[in-house]
Design a protein around this motif. Structure first.
Motif: not given
Length: 194
Positions: A19-27, A116-125
């Motif tokens: 869930v946390a690592l989903a890319s910027a693609s909302t799909t 940690v990864l569960a709380g990361m923003d994948p866009k801003t890292k």
């Protein structure tokens, strides 16, 4: 933590990571949320503990994950079924091959990385915390016009359910710094596991 419960906790950690690592693609957000939104730990499930990570441990996980995952795939899905001792020994051997004292230690490190990864923003890292990361994913799914209405409804239900118990915030700055430094490699390696 009992050895036999490790795969269950690692699977939960993988769900959090998914869930946390989903890319910027909302799909991709929808696909990941649909696969494995984290659930609230039951009374029988121990809470994940936050350990202090080292760069050596991060590199060990990156090196070991394929070996360990291939062996862990042989474990029974039913947590009530006792795992084959030979498979458990293989897990220990694979972890030891990559610098861990045991599969237990490897699992503890994967759990800490997952927190940690569960709380990361994948866009801003950057680390924003698990609740904020889930809220961002909810907003992305809501804004996506390409997702079918029924799929969107299910994804939002899964994400909102996960938001009720997003998991603990990481307080160890060393862990946040190490995971941030290795974010791309960890994301790629642990997303392969989905």
């Amino acid at each position: 933590m009992p050895f036999a419960l490790r795969p269950v906790v690692v699977a939960l950690g993988a769900g959090v990571i998914a869930v946390a690592l989903a890319s910027a693609s909302t799909t991709a957000v929808f696909a990941q949320a649909n696969k494995a939104a984290p659930s609230a730990p039951s009374a029988a499930e121990p809470a994940m503990k936050e350990i202090t990570l080292t760069d050596k441990q991060i590199q060990g996980v990156l090196a070991a994950h394929k070996d360990v995952d291939a062996i862990a795939a042989k474990l029974p899905d039913d947590q009530d079924t006792k795992p084959d001792p030979k498979i458990l020994a293989q897990l220990d051997d694979a972890a030891k091959k990559h610098g861990f004292a045991s599969y237990d230690e490897y699992s503890d490190v994967v759990e800490a990385i997952g927190m940690v990864l569960a709380g990361m923003d994948p866009k801003t890292k950057t680390y924003v915390g698990p609740a904020a990361a889930l809220k961002d994913q909810i907003a992305a799914v809501e804004a996506d016009t390409k997702i079918k209405a029924e799929d969107k409804k299910q994804a939002l239900a899964d994400l909102n359910d996960a938001l009720k118990n997003p998991g603990p915030a990481v307080t160890n700055k060393t862990n946040i710094d190490l995971v941030t430094k290795n974010y791309d490699a960890l994301s790629a390696a642990l997303e392969e596991d989905d």
